[in-house]
Design a protein around this motif. Sequence first.
Motif, PDB file in Angstrom:
ATOM      1  N   UNK A 177     -12.494  -2.062   2.528  1.00  0.00           N
ATOM      2  CA  UNK A 177     -11.926  -3.341   2.089  1.00  0.00           C
ATOM      3  C   UNK A 177     -10.838  -3.114   1.046  1.00  0.00           C
ATOM      4  N   UNK A 178     -11.077  -2.194   0.127  1.00  0.00           N
ATOM      5  CA  UNK A 178     -10.083  -1.879  -0.899  1.00  0.00           C
ATOM      6  C   UNK A 178      -8.841  -1.237  -0.268  1.00  0.00           C
ATOM      7  N   UNK A 179      -9.076  -0.364   0.715  1.00  0.00           N
ATOM      8  CA  UNK A 179      -7.952   0.258   1.415  1.00  0.00           C
ATOM      9  C   UNK A 179      -7.110  -0.794   2.128  1.00  0.00           C
ATOM     10  N   UNK A 180      -7.776  -1.738   2.790  1.00  0.00           N
ATOM     11  CA  UNK A 180      -7.058  -2.814   3.463  1.00  0.00           C
ATOM     12  C   UNK A 180      -6.275  -3.661   2.487  1.00  0.00           C
ATOM     13  N   UNK A 181      -6.876  -3.957   1.323  1.00  0.00           N
ATOM     14  CA  UNK A 181      -6.188  -4.760   0.315  1.00  0.00           C
ATOM     15  C   UNK A 181      -4.936  -4.048  -0.194  1.00  0.00           C
ATOM     16  N   UNK A 182      -5.073  -2.764  -0.473  1.00  0.00           N
ATOM     17  CA  UNK A 182      -3.941  -1.973  -0.981  1.00  0.00           C
ATOM     18  C   UNK A 182      -2.806  -1.938   0.041  1.00  0.00           C
ATOM     19  N   UNK A 183      -3.159  -1.755   1.308  1.00  0.00           N
ATOM     20  CA  UNK A 183      -2.148  -1.684   2.363  1.00  0.00           C
ATOM     21  C   UNK A 183      -1.431  -3.019   2.523  1.00  0.00           C
ATOM     22  N   UNK A 184      -2.193  -4.108   2.575  1.00  0.00           N
ATOM     23  CA  UNK A 184      -1.590  -5.434   2.762  1.00  0.00           C
ATOM     24  C   UNK A 184      -0.687  -5.810   1.595  1.00  0.00           C
ATOM     25  N   UNK A 185      -1.102  -5.481   0.386  1.00  0.00           N
ATOM     26  CA  UNK A 185      -0.267  -5.777  -0.777  1.00  0.00           C
ATOM     27  C   UNK A 185       1.029  -4.976  -0.736  1.00  0.00           C
ATOM     28  N   UNK A 186       0.934  -3.719  -0.312  1.00  0.00           N
ATOM     29  CA  UNK A 186       2.121  -2.879  -0.228  1.00  0.00           C
ATOM     30  C   UNK A 186       3.093  -3.409   0.822  1.00  0.00           C
ATOM     31  N   UNK A 187       2.562  -3.817   1.957  1.00  0.00           N
ATOM     32  CA  UNK A 187       3.399  -4.358   3.033  1.00  0.00           C
ATOM     33  C   UNK A 187       4.067  -5.655   2.589  1.00  0.00           C
ATOM     34  N   UNK A 188       3.318  -6.519   1.930  1.00  0.00           N
ATOM     35  CA  UNK A 188       3.852  -7.813   1.506  1.00  0.00           C
ATOM     36  C   UNK A 188       4.992  -7.669   0.508  1.00  0.00           C
ATOM     37  N   UNK A 189       4.935  -6.636  -0.334  1.00  0.00           N
ATOM     38  CA  UNK A 189       5.960  -6.469  -1.367  1.00  0.00           C
ATOM     39  C   UNK A 189       7.133  -5.603  -0.925  1.00  0.00           C
ATOM     40  N   UNK A 190       7.050  -5.009   0.267  1.00  0.00           N
ATOM     41  CA  UNK A 190       8.109  -4.126   0.754  1.00  0.00           C
ATOM     42  C   UNK A 190       9.265  -4.940   1.346  1.00  0.00           C
ATOM     43  N   UNK A 191      10.493  -4.382   1.336  1.00  0.00           N
ATOM     44  CA  UNK A 191      11.636  -5.053   1.976  1.00  0.00           C
ATOM     45  C   UNK A 191      11.346  -5.373   3.434  1.00  0.00           C
ATOM     46  N   UNK A 192      12.030  -6.366   3.969  1.00  0.00           N
ATOM     47  CA  UNK A 192      11.729  -6.869   5.309  1.00  0.00           C
ATOM     48  C   UNK A 192      12.408  -6.051   6.401  1.00  0.00           C
ATOM     49  N   UNK A 193      11.984  -4.801   6.527  1.00  0.00           N
ATOM     50  CA  UNK A 193      12.414  -3.990   7.668  1.00  0.00           C
ATOM     51  C   UNK A 193      11.278  -3.052   8.041  1.00  0.00           C
ATOM     52  N   UNK A 194      11.263  -2.629   9.288  1.00  0.00           N
ATOM     53  CA  UNK A 194      10.130  -1.874   9.817  1.00  0.00           C
ATOM     54  C   UNK A 194       9.895  -0.571   9.068  1.00  0.00           C
ATOM     55  N   UNK A 195      10.965   0.127   8.727  1.00  0.00           N
ATOM     56  CA  UNK A 195      10.825   1.406   8.033  1.00  0.00           C
ATOM     57  C   UNK A 195      10.182   1.213   6.668  1.00  0.00           C
ATOM     58  N   UNK A 196      10.679   0.248   5.898  1.00  0.00           N
ATOM     59  CA  UNK A 196      10.167   0.026   4.545  1.00  0.00           C
ATOM     60  C   UNK A 196       8.709  -0.416   4.561  1.00  0.00           C
ATOM     61  N   UNK A 197       8.362  -1.298   5.472  1.00  0.00           N
ATOM     62  CA  UNK A 197       6.985  -1.800   5.513  1.00  0.00           C
ATOM     63  C   UNK A 197       6.018  -0.722   5.984  1.00  0.00           C
ATOM     64  N   UNK A 198       6.418   0.072   6.983  1.00  0.00           N
ATOM     65  CA  UNK A 198       5.560   1.169   7.446  1.00  0.00           C
ATOM     66  C   UNK A 198       5.392   2.211   6.348  1.00  0.00           C
ATOM     67  N   UNK A 199       6.485   2.547   5.684  1.00  0.00           N
ATOM     68  CA  UNK A 199       6.440   3.537   4.612  1.00  0.00           C
ATOM     69  C   UNK A 199       5.546   3.053   3.458  1.00  0.00           C
ATOM     70  N   UNK A 200       5.665   1.777   3.122  1.00  0.00           N
ATOM     71  CA  UNK A 200       4.854   1.222   2.036  1.00  0.00           C
ATOM     72  C   UNK A 200       3.374   1.277   2.376  1.00  0.00           C
ATOM     73  N   UNK A 201       3.019   0.910   3.603  1.00  0.00           N
ATOM     74  CA  UNK A 201       1.612   0.901   4.018  1.00  0.00           C
ATOM     75  C   UNK A 201       1.023   2.301   4.018  1.00  0.00           C
ATOM     76  N   UNK A 202       1.730   3.230   4.632  1.00  0.00           N
ATOM     77  CA  UNK A 202       1.225   4.608   4.727  1.00  0.00           C
ATOM     78  C   UNK A 202       1.176   5.253   3.346  1.00  0.00           C
ATOM     79  N   UNK A 203       2.221   5.027   2.549  1.00  0.00           N
ATOM     80  CA  UNK A 203       2.248   5.600   1.204  1.00  0.00           C
ATOM     81  C   UNK A 203       1.136   5.076   0.331  1.00  0.00           C
ATOM     82  N   UNK A 204       0.849   3.787   0.429  1.00  0.00           N
ATOM     83  CA  UNK A 204      -0.223   3.190  -0.374  1.00  0.00           C
ATOM     84  C   UNK A 204      -1.577   3.779  -0.001  1.00  0.00           C
ATOM     85  N   UNK A 205      -1.808   3.972   1.298  1.00  0.00           N
ATOM     86  CA  UNK A 205      -3.074   4.549   1.752  1.00  0.00           C
ATOM     87  C   UNK A 205      -3.215   5.991   1.271  1.00  0.00           C
TER      88      UNK A 205
END
Length: 222
Positions: free
Chosen positions: A82-110
């Motif tokens: 649950x904490x991992x999911x929260x961290x990933x979703x927060x990272x995606x939500x705050x990342x710039x609106x492009x596929x590279x940035x959102x994927x990078x944010x999610x993977x980096x946060x995990x």
Amino acid sequence: MCHNCVVSTAKRAYGGVSAADRRAQRRDALLDAAHEIVGTRGFAKLTVSGLCAEAGLNERYYYESFGNLEAVLTALFDRIVAELGRVILEAVASAPDNADAKSRAAIGAAVDMLIDDPCTVRILFTEALIHPTLAARRSETMHTLASLVVSAGQQYYGPATALQVGDRAHFAAMHLVGGLHETITGWIDGTLPISRDELVDRSTELFVLVGGYLAGETYPAR
């Protein structure tokens, strides 16, 4: 004495904290203790007495929240996920609106969450593989994480593309999530000797390539 008065007194807040909140705090303390024990010594070393000693609680409080040690392990695993999911979703939500940035944010946060806590690494990547209850839980979690990837893709590429791709999206997401899990495992155990940034960069590239391929592909009629 009025029975209702007795009940009311029993449920009254103690020191400003309600009975329900105190019970939740004790449960969290037990899970924190389990995290330390399982994360450093493994589930085989987890006992009721040891868990309560680590948490600084009387054993009666253990039975207030858990029926057995497997229930503790399952609750611990679910809390981490649950904490991992929260961290990933927060990272995606705050990342710039492009596929590279959102994927990078999610993977980096995990990856960063794992770097910060070796105990979590052992629970997710060692204990979850050897304990039957967690093995089943792990399989469910992989599908849940894949669904998060699909949901993020649908929001980014839009409903028309999501309809076109259909169930291939979940199939692709399972491959990506499963591959990422194995890649992180190899990176953690040293069999994949690359830096943290290389791990995130290469993984991001694959996620973006697969997502873009699916979004741009027109499937032939069958």
